[in-house]
Structure formats: C-alpha cells, structure tokens
Design an enzyme around this catalytic site. Structure first.
Site, PDB file in Angstrom:
ATOM      1  N   LEU A 208       0.853  -1.191   0.000  1.00  0.00           N
ATOM      2  CA  LEU A 208       0.000   0.000   0.000  1.00  0.00           C
ATOM      3  C   LEU A 208       0.888   1.240   0.000  1.00  0.00           C
ATOM      4  O   LEU A 208       1.839   1.318   0.773  1.00  0.00           O
ATOM      5  CB  LEU A 208      -0.896   0.025   1.245  1.00  0.00           C
ATOM      6  CG  LEU A 208      -1.905  -1.125   1.439  1.00  0.00           C
ATOM      7  CD1 LEU A 208      -2.544  -1.028   2.817  1.00  0.00           C
ATOM      8  CD2 LEU A 208      -2.964  -1.090   0.351  1.00  0.00           C
ATOM      9  N   HIS A 209       0.553   2.195  -0.868  1.00  0.00           N
ATOM     10  CA  HIS A 209       1.326   3.438  -0.835  1.00  0.00           C
ATOM     11  C   HIS A 209       0.504   4.668  -1.207  1.00  0.00           C
ATOM     12  O   HIS A 209       0.933   5.791  -0.970  1.00  0.00           O
ATOM     13  CB  HIS A 209       2.536   3.338  -1.781  1.00  0.00           C
ATOM     14  CG  HIS A 209       2.175   3.458  -3.225  1.00  0.00           C
ATOM     15  ND1 HIS A 209       1.628   2.420  -3.939  1.00  0.00           N
ATOM     16  CD2 HIS A 209       2.273   4.496  -4.089  1.00  0.00           C
ATOM     17  CE1 HIS A 209       1.421   2.789  -5.180  1.00  0.00           C
ATOM     18  NE2 HIS A 209       1.780   4.046  -5.310  1.00  0.00           N
ATOM     19  N   ARG A 210      -0.691   4.475  -1.760  1.00  0.00           N
ATOM     20  CA  ARG A 210      -1.477   5.639  -2.192  1.00  0.00           C
ATOM     21  C   ARG A 210      -2.009   6.395  -0.986  1.00  0.00           C
ATOM     22  O   ARG A 210      -2.509   5.790  -0.032  1.00  0.00           O
ATOM     23  CB  ARG A 210      -2.618   5.202  -3.120  1.00  0.00           C
ATOM     24  CG  ARG A 210      -2.080   4.593  -4.402  1.00  0.00           C
ATOM     25  CD  ARG A 210      -3.102   4.439  -5.500  1.00  0.00           C
ATOM     26  NE  ARG A 210      -2.438   3.842  -6.661  1.00  0.00           N
ATOM     27  CZ  ARG A 210      -1.738   4.520  -7.560  1.00  0.00           C
ATOM     28  NH1 ARG A 210      -1.635   5.837  -7.451  1.00  0.00           N
ATOM     29  NH2 ARG A 210      -1.140   3.910  -8.568  1.00  0.00           N
ATOM     30  N   ASP A 282      -2.123  -1.594  -4.170  1.00  0.00           N
ATOM     31  CA  ASP A 282      -2.704  -0.423  -4.839  1.00  0.00           C
ATOM     32  C   ASP A 282      -1.720   0.124  -5.872  1.00  0.00           C
ATOM     33  O   ASP A 282      -1.852   1.247  -6.341  1.00  0.00           O
ATOM     34  CB  ASP A 282      -3.125   0.659  -3.824  1.00  0.00           C
ATOM     35  CG  ASP A 282      -1.978   1.186  -2.975  1.00  0.00           C
ATOM     36  OD1 ASP A 282      -0.813   0.829  -3.240  1.00  0.00           O
ATOM     37  OD2 ASP A 282      -2.244   1.961  -2.036  1.00  0.00           O
TER      38      ASP A 282
END
Length: 362
Positions: A208-210, A282
């Site tokens: 996850l990074h958004r 994501d």
C-alpha cells in the site's frame, strides 16, 4: 550517439536496468553509443534507491541531483532547475525518460526547452483519473516527446487518439518484464523467511502506498483489519514504509495475520511475490509482474493504466472498499485461478528493441 538516461524512483530503476544492458551490448559490438546516467534523487532512502542499483547491476550514476522530497511543485521545480544545469554542462543527443514519476515529466520539459529530443519509455498508458499526479505526468510527457515506446497496442492506440504521429510510436514490450526475466534466477529469500516460518503459497503479499489508503489512521486500520480477517489461515506479508507504520502507531499489534516488515530490495521482493498465494496492492506496476509470474493480483483501485493485466493477465480491479475486496477474494477462493496469459512482446527483449530503433532514428 550520446543518451542521457533519467531515473528518479524505484520503478525507474527497475526499468532502466535492461536499457543500460542493451546499450552496453551494442557498445561491445562496436556501435558508437554511450550514456550518462542521471539520478534525480526523488527516492533517496537506501531501500528505495541504492539497494536497487546494487542488486540490478546498474552502474553508479554519473550525477545525482539530490532533490529529495517536497510537495509536487517544489520537487518538480527542484528537478527542473538541477537538470537544466546538468544538460548545459553535458551535451547529449537524446534524453530518455521512463515511467510517470515527477522526474519523468520535469526532465522531459527541460530537455525540450533546450531543443534536445526526448524518448519516453512506457508511453501512452492512461488511467483516465486526472486526480492522480502520475496521470498528469504521463499526459505532459507524451505531449512533448519525440519517440514513444509502448508496452501494449492499447497504449499505442491511446497516443494515436491524442494526436501522436503513428511513425513516432513503437510497440516494443515491457522493460519491467525484461528486468524480471533477467533476474529470476537471482531472486533470494528475505532474511525474515525462516523467522516467520513462511512457506510457498501459504502467505499473501500486501503493498500500500497511495495517500487515500495510508494517510489516515482510521481508514488504514479498517482496511488492514478487513485484510487480516480475509486472510484466514494465511499470513499477510506487508513491507511497510516507516511513515505508514508511524501512522498506525501501537495498532500494529492488533492484527493476527499481518507481518509488518521493512521495505524490501528487488530480489527479495520478487522472491516473495513469486512464492506467494496472492498479492493485494494499490500499485500498477506490480500487476505486470504478477501477470508474468501467474500470481493472482487484487488491485485496490477504481481504475488501472494497465488494462492488459486484467484482460490477459492475473489482475482484478476491486475498487477501494474492503467489502468489495473481501467479496472478490471469496469468489477467487471458491472458483480458483482464472485463465490468464502473458501480453504480446512481454518476452524480455523490449530494451533491445528500444536501442535498435533509436540507433536507426538518430
């Protein structure tokens, strides 16, 4: 021919590695070609930068602009100012940019204003979501480039739709997959494999990074709790950025199945992906690698700039709600892997095609 190659962030490093290898191959064959590698410094954490250079045998950059972090505008401006000075001091025939990060757009603009030709690798991909900074970077870069190298016929068609001359568009395949094929024999178990008693196909990879997923503690907790539940008897390996871990605080202790680990280098991360049961992400790029490795991938987004990973590959868009993810994952458990394949020209030779075309054109 003198080429300046620009890299700024983790996906860039993976994409430039086979391009540099293809240039070196031509040089060894007696072709007059050289490159200068410029690292903008957009990613400067060791696990996001130096480690990738070491593992992928990328030579030390000739120049590091050291721009580091900042807002979108501050970072882009810093790259432009520093890169202009770099180009004025070091003549080249062509600037080659890859992907869709701030460095891609900023360096393309600077080159064109200095009347230097620009080649864009991974041109033409579109999510249709103008709220994504990457989408803006893609549109701007593609509006001023001279040579367009695409990963799919769909991306080539996008460029035609936007008014790009067909003669400038070259469908060559995917350099990210070049890197994957060139390094599959080198992937290695991460240090924590034995410690956490991981077994092939007994764990899920989570990335996850958004900002919409990781910047708010309550929504991030809800997402992770849902993933923790759907995992059932499987562990979830989550390479987590220190900033995201700090947002979670003590709640990292609340999850039964999720293993929080440090960000991984390329070789260890690809080992984890190749031996996983499934991937939840994501990211856009990971869905390309899972497609080739035939690993089911569930993408937590409403759109994708890589539709071939859905129509041909193993990727499924599940939207942004944990409920939709749980529903889709349950269906997967019930019905098993769907039939998939590898997109056209994802054969490990994209970089060689790119360099051959540039040698013909310049």
């Amino acid at each position: 021919m003198k080429i300046t190659i620009v890299a700024g962030a983790r996906p860039n490093f993976i994409k430039i590695a086979p391009i540099i290898k293809a240039i070196e191959k031509k040089k060894n064959e007696g072709v007059t070609i050289s490159f200068r590698l410029v690292h903008t410094g957009q990613h400067y954490d060791k696990n996001l930068s130096a480690t990738f250079f070491e593992e992928l045998n990328i030579p030390e950059p000739n120049c590091n602009l050291n721009v580091k972090s900042g807002s979108q505008s501050v970072q882009t401006a810093a790259i432009m100012v520093a890169f202009e000075e770099e180009l004025l001091e070091n003549f080249c025939d062509l600037v080659l940019v890859v992907g869709d990060v701030n460095s891609t757009m900023a360096c393309a603009i600077v080159a064109k204003k200095l009347n230097i030709k620009v080649a864009h690798v991974e041109a033409g991909i579109r999510s249709g979501d103008i709220t994504m900074p990457e989408e803006i970077n893609r549109i701007v870069t593609d509006s001023i480039s001279d040579y367009f190298f695409t990963t799919s016929t769909w991306a080539s068609e996008n460029l035609i739709k936007y008014g790009t001359e067909a003669s400038k568009i070259h469908f060559v395949g995917n350099v990210m997959i070049d890197t994957l094929y060139q390094n599959l024999h080198r992937i290695t178990k991460p240090d924590f494999w034995e410690e956490h008693q991981l077994e092939t196909e007994k764990y899920i990879i989570l990335t996850l990074h958004r900002p919409s997923n990781v910047d708010e503690e309550q929504s991030l907790n809800k997402l992770l709790l849902g993933i923790d539940i759907l995992a059932k008897d499987k562990k979830v390996v989550f390479p987590i950025h220190p900033r995201t871990k700090a947002i979670l605080g003590t709640s990292v202790l609340e999850f039964k199945n999720i293993l929080f680990v440090e960000p991984q280098g390329y070789l260890a991360f690809m080992y984890l992906v190749k031996n996983s049961f499934a991937v939840i992400t994501d990211s856009g790029g990971i869905s390309e690698e899972t497609t080739v490795l035939e690993i089911p991938c569930f993408t937590l987004r409403e759109n994708t700039e890589r539709p071939e990973t859905q129509s041909i590959g193993t990727n499924t868009l599940v939207g942004v709600s944990i409920e939709k993810l749980q529903e889709t994952y349950s269906s997967f458990l019930e019905n098993g892997k769907r039939k998939s394949g590898i997109p056209e020209l994802w054969d490990g030779k994209a970089a060689e095609r790119i360099i051959s075309i540039l040698l013909e054109k310049l």
